[in-house]
Design a protein around this motif. Structure first.
Motif, short mmCIF file in Angstrom:
data_model
loop_
_atom_site.label_atom_id
_atom_site.label_comp_id
_atom_site.label_asym_id
_atom_site.label_seq_id
_atom_site.Cartn_x
_atom_site.Cartn_y
_atom_site.Cartn_z
N ALA A 557 27.28 -10.62 22.87
CA ALA A 557 26.26 -9.61 22.58
C ALA A 557 25.66 -9.06 23.86
N TRP A 558 25.49 -7.75 23.88
CA TRP A 558 24.74 -7.08 24.96
C TRP A 558 23.35 -6.81 24.40
N ARG A 559 22.36 -7.61 24.81
CA ARG A 559 21.03 -7.54 24.21
C ARG A 559 20.07 -6.63 24.97
N ALA A 575 30.42 -0.73 22.08
CA ALA A 575 29.76 -0.46 20.80
C ALA A 575 29.58 -1.75 20.00
N LEU A 576 30.60 -2.62 20.01
CA LEU A 576 30.47 -3.89 19.30
C LEU A 576 29.46 -4.80 19.97
N MET A 577 29.46 -4.84 21.29
CA MET A 577 28.53 -5.70 22.01
C MET A 577 27.08 -5.24 21.85
N GLU A 578 26.88 -3.94 21.71
CA GLU A 578 25.52 -3.39 21.58
C GLU A 578 25.06 -3.29 20.14
N GLY A 579 25.91 -3.69 19.18
CA GLY A 579 25.50 -3.64 17.78
C GLY A 579 25.68 -2.27 17.15
N LYS A 580 26.69 -1.53 17.59
CA LYS A 580 26.98 -0.20 17.03
C LYS A 580 28.41 -0.19 16.50
N LEU A 585 33.20 -2.15 9.85
CA LEU A 585 32.63 -3.45 10.17
C LEU A 585 31.14 -3.46 9.81
N ARG A 586 30.64 -4.60 9.35
CA ARG A 586 29.23 -4.74 9.01
C ARG A 586 28.63 -5.89 9.81
N GLU A 587 27.56 -5.62 10.55
CA GLU A 587 26.97 -6.66 11.40
C GLU A 587 26.23 -7.68 10.55
N CYS A 588 26.48 -8.96 10.88
CA CYS A 588 25.78 -10.06 10.21
C CYS A 588 24.51 -10.40 10.98
#
Length: 622
Positions: A557-559, A575-580, A585-588
């Protein structure tokens, strides 16, 4: 002197006398205390991802009881993952955990085994190291031993709690082989033959060292040393017996004809058996006839025939254990692992913090060699130490993974260096004095190591080795996982798609999900998929995710605030590391402090995969 003074003097001399009578015991206590304290403070000495896989392997062996099936159930690429390590590597840990489990429970027993067994293996390793130091002939081995351990601490940290890879077994077997090589006991060559077979069955990584063990026995016989014919024959018989016995013990009958270059199989069996039989037969054929030339020629003929047979029967093994690995994985993953490089290709050698330690290793490794170049005082133990030290140095320069073993020899060599630099008449110098005369010039022992270090530094300054840009998967796998946590309540059949290092942390958990890949070469197909999934050049990452049959994605994760540089270089990974995530895909939900982001994808039947039931929580691993 009064009685009180006498008692005080006796008490003050009691501890030194006890230490001098059992220095290895005191050194063991000191080293173990240091390692446990460092472990309790969170330091994982010499640890790597292989320790995580070993936990999973030992757990699987205990659960299934199947010693021949090395398929690891928690890794689905979706191709099955078959370990290249034989079950005998897991045996000490599995046996300890099996004995303790009825009293402590299964998982606590497994964790206790990973803590205690490396320390137990350190006992015989230290015993043999002490025997080696005694054989070299220092005036007071009890003083030389702790100094050598300080210099060689990097190697002996392979016995730290939680360090359950096979390296500590390799070191133990090598030290035992060296001591047996120096022993005059008639049974020593036979035992050494068995140990050589065992070492190669565990891993061919130490094959060069054990080839040198074989060369010493061959040289003794060629030179006509006393009892050398009995020694080489006993070694050869034991080597052949051990090779065949270990093959039967580690290879399933259905796989006898299988050729595997990265694990003990038919090529290794043929090589060891042929070498053992040649050692057993040639002395019988020659008897007392012929000189050294005839003896050497006959051994070389047998060796050449064996080598030709191996090449003809198993040509696929000429390219090494990584021959089947895809070029993409080699370039993007394997060739970026520091220990898989030669020193000539290491990009940060001159300016690295490890340069001074490497300089010391060079100096210590070459010191016994320099002493042996003298015309007087050369002893058999020192010559053997010099040969193994020189081989270790060559291997370490050519292949950096051997640097972890070089301190074994450099530690003893640095004692010679220290003794030569101490003032004449110094008490410590008298304790370290060896019967082998050092070169007359004061700095002669240091000069070769300094010259070699300087030459390597000049080479790197002139050539400036470099590496390609960091792959997206490596960047997305670089978060702090020291206190890795896993979500509880994963959906049934969950398979996590992640970069390899994250996968190795998941697979080590008792109740974790299945993973697609880990950072070991039998998982090369999974590694390729994970790297291509995040590669900016991949047009359709979803197709790769489908090919792996994964249900979830986990990534570092890039927080912090969004990084324009990260987004420009690795748009999909960023995008995946930043939550986008993309729409598929659906973030848990995860804790804000979690090093990971977890995404759900879909099940094999097309239904929503769902998320783990709870948030991430800290869970320290051994």
């Amino acid at each position: 002197m009064s009685n009180d003074d006498d008692r005080a003097a006796a008490q003050s001399s009691w501890l030194p006398r006890l230490y001098m009578s059992a220095p290895a015991l005191f050194c063991f206590s000191g080293m173990v205390t240091v390692m446990i304290v460092l472990w309790s403070l969170g330091f994982r000495l010499n640890a790597d991802a292989d320790d995580l896989l070993k936990i999973h392997e030992i757990r699987t062996l205990l659960v299934t009881g199947n010693i021949f099936d090395r398929t690891m159930p928690g890794i689905a690429q979706p191709e099955p993952y078959i370990s290249h390590w034989p079950w005998i590597v897991d045996l000490p840990y599995a046996a300890f955990a099996w004995l303790l489990a009825p009293f402590a429970g299964f998982e606590p027993a497994l964790m206790a085994a990973s803590f205690v067994v490396p320390l137990l293996l350190f006992v015989p390793a230290l015993y043999f190291y002490n025997r080696l130091i005694v054989a070299v002939g220092f005036a007071c081995p009890a003083i030389a031993l702790p100094l050598a351990l300080i210099f060689a601490a990097r190697t002996f940290f392979e016995y730290a709690p939680g360090r359950i890879d096979y390296h500590n077994l390799q070191i133990l077997l090598l030290l035992a082989a060296l001591v047996l090589l120096l022993s005059r006991n008639r049974l020593s060559p036979f035992v050494n033959g068995l140990l050589t077979a065992l070492a190669i069955a565990i891993s061919a990584e130490f094959a060069p060292f054990f080839a040198l063990v074989m060369a010493v026995y061959a040289f003794d016989w060629i030179a006509g040393r006393d009892e050398s014919a009995t020694g080489i024959t006993g070694f050869g018989v034991a080597l052949a017996i051990g090779a065949i016995g270990l093959f039967a013990a580690t290879v399933a009958p259905s796989a006898y004809a299988a050729v595997k270059c990265d694990t003990y199989s038919a090529p290794h069996l043929l090589a060891l058996t042929a070498a053992g039989l040649s050692f057993a037969v040639v002395p019988r054929l020659v008897g007392t006839r012929g000189g050294w030339a005839m003896r050497a020629a006959l051994l070389l003929v047998f060796a050449a025939i064996s080598l030709v047979a191996l090449v003809k029967l198993f040509p696929q093994c000429l390219d090494g254990p990584y021959a089947s690995m895809d070029a993409y994985v080699r370039d993007n993953m394997l060739n970026r692992i520091l220990q898989e490089l030669s020193l000539f290709r290491r990009p940060d050698f001159v300016l690295s913090s490890g340069f001074p330690s490497m300089l010391l290793l060079f100096v210590g490794a070459l010191a016994p060699v320099v002493i042996c170049t003298g015309s007087h005082g050369r002893s058999r133990p020192l010559v053997i130490l010099a040969l193994f030290s020189l081989l270790g140095l060559v291997l370490a320069i050519d292949y950096l993974r051997y640097f972890r073993y070089l301190p074994i020899f450099s530690g003893i060599g640095l004692i010679f260096v220290l003794e030569s630099l101490l003032p004449q008449g110094s008490g410590l110098r008298r304790y370290l004095k060896s019967p082998v005369p050092a070169p007359s010039r004061k700095y002669a022992l240091i000069l070769p190591g300094l010259v070699l270090s300087g030459a390597m530094a000049l080479y790197h300054l002139a050539v400036r080795p470099s590496q390609a840009a960091i792959p997206a998967a490596e960047f997305a796998d670089s978060c702090d996982l020291d206190h890795f946590g896993a979500q509880r309540g994963w959906p049934s059949g969950a398979i996590v798609f992640s970069p390899p290092l994250i996968g190795s942390h998941f697979v080590a958990l008792a109740d974790g999900p299945k993973v697609v890949t880990i950072p070991n070469h039998p998982s090369a197909k999974g590694i390729e998929r994970s790297y291509r999934f995040l590669d900016p050049m991949t047009a359709d990452p979803r197709a790769i995710l489908d090919a792996s049959k994964a249900t979830h994605v986990a990534i570092c994760a890039w927080r912090g605030a969004p990084s324009p540089g990260l987004e420009a270089a690795y748009p999909f990974a960023a995008a995946l590391m930043e939550g986008k995530p993309p729409a598929w895909l659906r973030e848990c939900p995860t804790d804000a402090s979690s090093p990971l982001r977890v995404y759900s994808y879909r099940n094999a039947d097309g239904s929503d995969a769902g998320c783990p039931a709870s948030t991430l929580s800290a869970q320290a691993l051994p």
